[in-house]
Enzyme design. Structure first.
Site, PDB file in Angstrom:
ATOM      1  N   HIS A 221     -22.848 -17.418   1.531  1.00 28.14           N
ATOM      2  CA  HIS A 221     -21.532 -17.874   1.057  1.00 28.14           C
ATOM      3  C   HIS A 221     -21.653 -19.273   0.459  1.00 28.14           C
ATOM      4  O   HIS A 221     -21.580 -19.462  -0.740  1.00 28.14           O
ATOM      5  CB  HIS A 221     -20.534 -17.843   2.213  1.00 28.14           C
ATOM      6  CG  HIS A 221     -19.121 -18.146   1.816  1.00 28.14           C
ATOM      7  ND1 HIS A 221     -18.666 -18.129   0.520  1.00 28.14           N
ATOM      8  CD2 HIS A 221     -18.035 -18.476   2.574  1.00 28.14           C
ATOM      9  CE1 HIS A 221     -17.378 -18.420   0.486  1.00 28.14           C
ATOM     10  NE2 HIS A 221     -16.968 -18.647   1.717  1.00 28.14           N
ATOM     11  N   PHE A 258     -26.637 -17.223  -9.519  1.00 28.18           N
ATOM     12  CA  PHE A 258     -26.319 -16.324 -10.626  1.00 28.18           C
ATOM     13  C   PHE A 258     -25.599 -15.080 -10.118  1.00 28.18           C
ATOM     14  O   PHE A 258     -25.894 -14.567  -9.035  1.00 28.18           O
ATOM     15  CB  PHE A 258     -27.587 -15.919 -11.375  1.00 28.18           C
ATOM     16  CG  PHE A 258     -28.175 -17.041 -12.171  1.00 28.18           C
ATOM     17  CD1 PHE A 258     -27.775 -17.263 -13.478  1.00 28.18           C
ATOM     18  CD2 PHE A 258     -29.102 -17.897 -11.599  1.00 28.18           C
ATOM     19  CE1 PHE A 258     -28.298 -18.318 -14.208  1.00 28.18           C
ATOM     20  CE2 PHE A 258     -29.631 -18.955 -12.318  1.00 28.18           C
ATOM     21  CZ  PHE A 258     -29.229 -19.166 -13.631  1.00 28.18           C
ATOM     22  N   HIS A 260     -21.891 -12.787  -9.393  1.00 31.81           N
ATOM     23  CA  HIS A 260     -20.770 -13.005  -8.490  1.00 31.81           C
ATOM     24  C   HIS A 260     -20.246 -11.670  -8.004  1.00 31.81           C
ATOM     25  O   HIS A 260     -20.333 -10.659  -8.708  1.00 31.81           O
ATOM     26  CB  HIS A 260     -19.653 -13.787  -9.203  1.00 31.81           C
ATOM     27  CG  HIS A 260     -18.650 -14.372  -8.258  1.00 31.81           C
ATOM     28  ND1 HIS A 260     -17.545 -13.669  -7.827  1.00 31.81           N
ATOM     29  CD2 HIS A 260     -18.608 -15.586  -7.652  1.00 31.81           C
ATOM     30  CE1 HIS A 260     -16.858 -14.434  -6.996  1.00 31.81           C
ATOM     31  NE2 HIS A 260     -17.469 -15.593  -6.872  1.00 31.81           N
ATOM     32  N   ARG A 269     -15.372 -21.151 -13.722  1.00 29.55           N
ATOM     33  CA  ARG A 269     -15.671 -22.475 -13.168  1.00 29.55           C
ATOM     34  C   ARG A 269     -16.984 -23.016 -13.714  1.00 29.55           C
ATOM     35  O   ARG A 269     -17.152 -24.220 -13.881  1.00 29.55           O
ATOM     36  CB  ARG A 269     -15.715 -22.391 -11.637  1.00 29.55           C
ATOM     37  CG  ARG A 269     -14.420 -21.902 -11.011  1.00 29.55           C
ATOM     38  CD  ARG A 269     -14.589 -21.533  -9.549  1.00 29.55           C
ATOM     39  NE  ARG A 269     -15.569 -20.459  -9.385  1.00 29.55           N
ATOM     40  CZ  ARG A 269     -16.002 -20.016  -8.198  1.00 29.55           C
ATOM     41  NH1 ARG A 269     -15.544 -20.559  -7.087  1.00 29.55           N
ATOM     42  NH2 ARG A 269     -16.869 -19.034  -8.139  1.00 29.55           N
ATOM     43  N   ASP A 311     -21.674 -22.662  -8.685  1.00 29.23           N
ATOM     44  CA  ASP A 311     -22.593 -23.564  -7.995  1.00 29.23           C
ATOM     45  C   ASP A 311     -23.733 -24.062  -8.871  1.00 29.23           C
ATOM     46  O   ASP A 311     -24.268 -25.143  -8.638  1.00 29.23           O
ATOM     47  CB  ASP A 311     -23.199 -22.852  -6.770  1.00 29.23           C
ATOM     48  CG  ASP A 311     -22.147 -22.480  -5.747  1.00 29.23           C
ATOM     49  OD1 ASP A 311     -21.433 -23.380  -5.296  1.00 29.23           O
ATOM     50  OD2 ASP A 311     -22.036 -21.289  -5.417  1.00 29.23           O
ATOM     51  N   ARG A 355      -6.576  -6.946  12.607  1.00 28.96           N
ATOM     52  CA  ARG A 355      -7.402  -6.196  13.547  1.00 28.96           C
ATOM     53  C   ARG A 355      -7.797  -4.864  12.911  1.00 28.96           C
ATOM     54  O   ARG A 355      -7.143  -3.834  13.129  1.00 28.96           O
ATOM     55  CB  ARG A 355      -6.628  -5.972  14.855  1.00 28.96           C
ATOM     56  CG  ARG A 355      -7.479  -5.633  16.097  1.00 28.96           C
ATOM     57  CD  ARG A 355      -8.115  -4.287  16.002  1.00 28.96           C
ATOM     58  NE  ARG A 355      -8.779  -3.868  17.224  1.00 28.96           N
ATOM     59  CZ  ARG A 355      -9.629  -2.864  17.273  1.00 28.96           C
ATOM     60  NH1 ARG A 355      -9.933  -2.198  16.170  1.00 28.96           N
ATOM     61  NH2 ARG A 355     -10.191  -2.519  18.419  1.00 28.96           N
TER      62      ARG A 355
END
Length: 374
Positions: A221, A258, A260, A269, A311, A355
């Site tokens: 993540h 690289f 997504h 982004r 990122d 749940r």
């Protein structure tokens, strides 16, 4: 064997709830916060405006923004007890562990006693998270206890001022503002969903954010910007990057930064932060990391049709701003707490405990055997 229902591993493509906060990749690309395109916000807004937008659903007026700024400034300084806790976290700890522990400790020292207090505690986290990471960093790596309050005009400036112990350039502040906006919110990603699951139990807001930080700490993540820095810094120049990546692809090595899980054509982004990576590289007079990054982008698209995610170009941007690589993901926390908190508020406003069920794949019913007969 129990009959299995229809399920999807990792809940991919499954709708787990409703939100008015964000849309991600609706047409294969694109990202909006409360209806505003993230590129528009990154080009024109401040991070504080975006944080306010996520909490209250509307961009603030000037008076509302001024009051928001003043509330944040008033909460920046860390309590002494929290400083002492940070001093006792070992130097060998990953800064994400520091952020997780710092948030949890903050929730003990300044407890949320009633949900009516939630907005005050959101301001508390937004204000204090920059100091949590920089106080620990300076204490262990520079041997000094820094002042954690400041009169900086923004969270971006405050963080850079604490980190560098000097006045940051306006360009660096603007770049970090854009970065914080890009990282602020991203719908039901793993850490946000963890925060909503925790919130659905009616726990306090610090526990829910701590759960989110712990989830972001996982390498699948968070941390891709750190991995991207390790990748691009391993190459000498674009030609070396071409050869190195081809060798990695041939060996079927995982290449971080690289593709997504949701976007199909591009990450909006990445387009924004790529431009900032170029501007910051030009400012410091060193375009090598940017050129290497661009060559990596070309190779990955040519060979795999994979595009850089948010990122990837953050790596060289942060590096040339003088930010240590280990602090890349904690900056993500400093931003995303705005989105996590907004989701916690949204979950609380229309709550039902989360749940889900599971398909059982274990043994058929069995009878207990006494230990003497086993």
């Amino acid at each position: 064997m129990v009959q299995k229902s229809t399920s999807t591993a990792g809940l991919r493509g499954q709708v787990a709830g409703e939100t008015a906060l964000c849309t991600v990749g609706v047409t294969g690309s694109g990202l909006t916060y409360c209806g505003y395109d993230v590129s528009d916000l990154a080009a024109n807004a401040t991070f504080e405006e975006v944080a306010y937008l996520l909490q209250f659903g509307q961009l603030p007026s000037q008076d509302e923004l001024d009051r928001f700024h003043q509330a944040l400034k008033a909460q920046r300084a860390l309590p002494q007890a929290l400083c002492e806790i940070l001093e006792r976290i070992p130097k060998s700890a990953h800064p994400m562990d520091v952020m997780r522990t710092g948030c949890s400790a903050l929730g003990v020292l300044q407890q949320e006693n009633d949900f009516s207090e939630q907005d005050d505690h959101i301001i508390n986290m937004l204000a204090k998270f920059p100091a949590i990471m920089t106080y620990w960093y300076h204490f262990h790596f520079n041997g000094k206890k820094i002042e954690t309050g400041s009169n900086a005009d923004s969270i971006a400036e405050h963080f850079l001022e604490l980190l560098t112990q000097s006045s940051p350039s306006e360009l660096h502040v603007q770049a970090l503002q854009a970065s914080l906006i890009l990282y602020a919110e991203h719908e039901f990603n793993a850490s946000t969903f963890a925060a909503r699951v925790a919130a659905s139990t009616l726990t306090d807001i610090y526990s829910a954010v701590t759960a989110a930080i712990g989830t972001l700490r996982g390498p699948l993540h968070g941390g891709a910007n750190e991995a991207a820095m390790a990748l691009i810094s391993s190459f000498n120049d674009p030609a070396d990057a071409e050869q190195g990546l081809m060798a990695m692809l041939s060996a079927k090595d995982k290449i971080m930064g690289f593709g997504h899980a949701v976007y199909r054509t591009s990450d909006p982004r990445s387009i924004v932060i790529k431009e900032w990576a170029k501007r910051i590289g030009e400012e410091v007079g060193n375009m090598n990391l940017y050129n290497i990054s661009e060559q990596c982008e070309k190779v990955m698209w040519r060979e795999k049709e994979l595009f850089p995610n948010a990122d990837f170009y953050h790596a060289s941007t942060y590096h040339h701003m003088g930010i240590p690589t280990d602090l890349f993901t904690p900056i993500f926390v400093m931003s995303r707490v705005s989105g996590w908190a907004a989701h916690i508020k949204e979950q609380r406003a229309n709550n039902r405990i989360i749940r889900p069920s599971a398909d059982y794949i274990g043994e058929e019913p069995r009878v207990y055997t006494p230990i003497t007969d086993r």
